[in-house]
Scaffold this motif. Sequence first.
Motif, PDB file in Angstrom:
ATOM      1  N   THR A 120     -89.580 -85.543   1.471  1.00  9.11           N
ATOM      2  CA  THR A 120     -90.525 -84.477   1.828  1.00  9.11           C
ATOM      3  C   THR A 120     -89.991 -83.094   1.469  1.00  9.11           C
ATOM      4  OG1 THR A 120     -89.660 -84.297   4.084  1.00  9.11           O
ATOM      5  CG2 THR A 120     -91.498 -85.834   3.717  1.00  9.11           C
ATOM      6  N   LYS A 121     -88.848 -83.062   0.793  1.00  8.63           N
ATOM      7  CA  LYS A 121     -88.209 -81.806   0.378  1.00  8.63           C
ATOM      8  C   LYS A 121     -87.967 -80.881   1.564  1.00  8.63           C
ATOM      9  CE  LYS A 121     -90.131 -82.218  -4.178  1.00  8.63           C
ATOM     10  NZ  LYS A 121     -91.094 -81.777  -5.151  1.00  8.63           N
ATOM     11  N   GLY A 122     -87.678 -81.491   2.721  1.00 11.51           N
ATOM     12  CA  GLY A 122     -87.344 -80.718   3.917  1.00 11.51           C
ATOM     13  C   GLY A 122     -88.515 -79.997   4.547  1.00 11.51           C
ATOM     14  N   GLU A 123     -89.728 -80.380   4.189  1.00 10.29           N
ATOM     15  CA  GLU A 123     -90.907 -79.665   4.685  1.00 10.29           C
ATOM     16  C   GLU A 123     -91.449 -80.191   6.010  1.00 10.29           C
ATOM     17  OE1 GLU A 123     -93.722 -79.478   1.478  1.00 10.29           O
ATOM     18  OE2 GLU A 123     -92.335 -78.384   0.198  1.00 10.29           O
ATOM     19  N   LEU A 124     -90.948 -81.333   6.479  1.00 12.15           N
ATOM     20  CA  LEU A 124     -91.395 -81.855   7.777  1.00 12.15           C
ATOM     21  C   LEU A 124     -90.484 -81.329   8.876  1.00 12.15           C
ATOM     22  CD1 LEU A 124     -92.207 -85.681   7.457  1.00 12.15           C
ATOM     23  CD2 LEU A 124     -93.787 -83.818   7.878  1.00 12.15           C
ATOM     24  N   PRO A 125     -91.076 -80.936  10.009  1.00 10.50           N
ATOM     25  CA  PRO A 125     -90.232 -80.518  11.138  1.00 10.50           C
ATOM     26  C   PRO A 125     -89.388 -81.694  11.635  1.00 10.50           C
ATOM     27  CG  PRO A 125     -92.554 -79.989  11.529  1.00 10.50           C
ATOM     28  CD  PRO A 125     -92.492 -80.803  10.280  1.00 10.50           C
ATOM     29  N   LEU A 126     -88.230 -81.394  12.204  1.00 15.36           N
ATOM     30  CA  LEU A 126     -87.310 -82.416  12.686  1.00 15.36           C
ATOM     31  C   LEU A 126     -87.976 -83.390  13.649  1.00 15.36           C
ATOM     32  CD1 LEU A 126     -84.493 -83.615  12.746  1.00 15.36           C
ATOM     33  CD2 LEU A 126     -83.886 -81.957  14.514  1.00 15.36           C
ATOM     34  N   GLU A 127     -88.869 -82.903  14.502  1.00 18.01           N
ATOM     35  CA  GLU A 127     -89.548 -83.782  15.463  1.00 18.01           C
ATOM     36  C   GLU A 127     -90.362 -84.845  14.737  1.00 18.01           C
ATOM     37  OE1 GLU A 127     -90.767 -80.154  15.605  1.00 18.01           O
ATOM     38  OE2 GLU A 127     -88.683 -79.985  16.200  1.00 18.01           O
ATOM     39  N   GLU A 128     -91.053 -84.454  13.658  1.00 20.25           N
ATOM     40  CA  GLU A 128     -91.856 -85.414  12.905  1.00 20.25           C
ATOM     41  C   GLU A 128     -90.965 -86.398  12.146  1.00 20.25           C
ATOM     42  OE1 GLU A 128     -95.238 -83.961  10.678  1.00 20.25           O
ATOM     43  OE2 GLU A 128     -95.343 -82.220  12.016  1.00 20.25           O
ATOM     44  N   VAL A 129     -89.882 -85.905  11.593  1.00 17.78           N
ATOM     45  CA  VAL A 129     -88.931 -86.780  10.894  1.00 17.78           C
ATOM     46  C   VAL A 129     -88.408 -87.830  11.870  1.00 17.78           C
ATOM     47  CG1 VAL A 129     -86.663 -86.883   9.775  1.00 17.78           C
ATOM     48  CG2 VAL A 129     -88.277 -85.076   9.150  1.00 17.78           C
ATOM     49  N   THR A 130     -88.018 -87.387  13.051  1.00 13.91           N
ATOM     50  CA  THR A 130     -87.496 -88.291  14.075  1.00 13.91           C
ATOM     51  C   THR A 130     -88.548 -89.320  14.478  1.00 13.91           C
ATOM     52  OG1 THR A 130     -86.006 -86.579  14.879  1.00 13.91           O
ATOM     53  CG2 THR A 130     -86.473 -88.403  16.386  1.00 13.91           C
ATOM     54  N   LEU A 131     -89.771 -88.881  14.652  1.00 12.83           N
ATOM     55  CA  LEU A 131     -90.860 -89.775  15.035  1.00 12.83           C
ATOM     56  C   LEU A 131     -91.094 -90.846  13.967  1.00 12.83           C
ATOM     57  CD1 LEU A 131     -93.133 -90.337  17.126  1.00 12.83           C
ATOM     58  CD2 LEU A 131     -94.590 -88.852  15.743  1.00 12.83           C
TER      59      LEU A 131
END
Length: 138
Positions: free
Chosen positions: A87-98
């Motif tokens: 995602t080229k770092g475009e997702l917030p950490l909360e969404e990545v974790t989810l």
Amino acid sequence: MGNKQTTFTDEQLEAYQENPFRDRIVETFSEDGHGNLTFNDFVDMFSALCETSPRELKTIYAFKIYDFNRDNFICKEDLQKTLTKLTKGELPLEEVTLVCDKAIEEADLDGDSKLSFADFENMISKAPDFLSTFHIRI
């Protein structure tokens, strides 16, 4: 028998340069694990990543590429690095974790909160586009 030279199109070079896993791919195929490819490493890489390579071989190398910490499992941290690259770092950490938690929940067959090769292989077997997307066109 002259030297045969492979010429890459601008599109092929651009596709490789934009691949978020390019460094990881080279590290995975290099004998030293640091991206210093020998000629044999280079040939192995293109053999495994060509469009006609068998699913089993591609699955082995996909697993190695996504196993960032090289512990022979894909853990949550490996998945987070994978998703962040995709995602080229475009997702917030909360969404990545989810997303990572959900992926492990669905793919972890033995309940150890990480993906073994068998877990990964099972997950890939359910991805019909894996063979058509996991390649480098030369």
